[in-house]
Design a protein around this motif. Sequence first.
Motif, PDB file in Angstrom:
ATOM      1  N   ARG A  87      36.485  29.321  33.786  1.00 11.56           N
ATOM      2  CA  ARG A  87      37.803  30.119  35.333  1.00 11.56           C
ATOM      3  C   ARG A  87      38.724  28.851  34.735  1.00 11.56           C
ATOM      4  NH1 ARG A  87      32.252  30.182  37.226  1.00 11.56           N
ATOM      5  NH2 ARG A  87      32.756  28.121  38.638  1.00 11.56           N
ATOM      6  N   LEU A  91      42.375  31.245  34.382  1.00  6.20           N
ATOM      7  CA  LEU A  91      43.598  31.272  35.146  1.00  6.20           C
ATOM      8  C   LEU A  91      44.837  30.721  35.213  1.00  6.20           C
ATOM      9  CD1 LEU A  91      41.359  31.282  38.070  1.00  6.20           C
ATOM     10  CD2 LEU A  91      42.464  33.007  37.881  1.00  6.20           C
ATOM     11  N   ASP A  97      41.906  37.511  37.547  1.00  6.28           N
ATOM     12  CA  ASP A  97      40.208  37.291  37.920  1.00  6.28           C
ATOM     13  C   ASP A  97      39.184  36.728  36.776  1.00  6.28           C
ATOM     14  OD1 ASP A  97      38.808  36.833  40.596  1.00  6.28           O
ATOM     15  OD2 ASP A  97      38.387  39.572  40.874  1.00  6.28           O
ATOM     16  N   SER A 193      40.753  30.300  42.569  1.00  6.93           N
ATOM     17  CA  SER A 193      41.596  31.049  41.903  1.00  6.93           C
ATOM     18  C   SER A 193      42.615  31.316  42.677  1.00  6.93           C
ATOM     19  CB  SER A 193      40.190  32.595  41.701  1.00  6.93           C
ATOM     20  OG  SER A 193      40.221  32.885  42.982  1.00  6.93           O
TER      21      SER A 193
END
Length: 227
Positions: A87, A91, A97, A193
């Motif tokens: 993740r 990013l 996303d 995020s």
Amino acid sequence: MSHLLLIEDDIELSNLLCEYLQSQNHTVSQAFDGEAGLAMAKADNFDVILLDIMLPKLDGFEVLKQLRQTHLTPVIMLTAKGDDFDRIFGLELGADDYISKPFNHRELLARINAITRRIEFVKQAEISEIIEHNRVALNMAARTVHVNKAQLTLTGTEFAVLQLLMTQVGKVVTKETISQEVLGRRLAPFDRSIDMHVSNLRKKIAQHSDANCIQTMRGSGYVFLAQ
């Protein structure tokens, strides 16, 4: 109606997602490996790209890395559940996303719709205002950002985060507010995020300015300094 590109090597899953998204008034094109997906992404103007990480020929990270050299198409990464590295790395490379497998189809649809609503709002808004603080100039109509007259290349999500911070200059904007306004969803526990999007913004601004214009308010959020 939005045109989506789904890059997923699991053919059964891809077909199920395609059928569902089409039933929700989206047009979906499919690719089953990284090379084909990258070629399609560069050849057409998609509204959103859904990008799996584990792909044959080119993995999702390499697809995103090469795509970001020429295109700023919004990308939602399909990641393994609980894999923080995937993740965060996605990013860092410029993904807008992510959603972890296995996921609820309605949650994926909500993520897609949040991005497409943001794009449509920008297209329809007749905004000519230029916001300028701390040697950063953001043109809301042209969707451009200049730092000391040098233009930055930002993803749609990075631009939206910066716009929100600059329109609230001098005020603390919480991570929850940023997540709701920019990503269209509540901030989940341990979700980094927003931190990564802000980190990417800082790095791009720092290439042309020494000013630390985005400050972290520990335990609260971020503030864009007027000077």
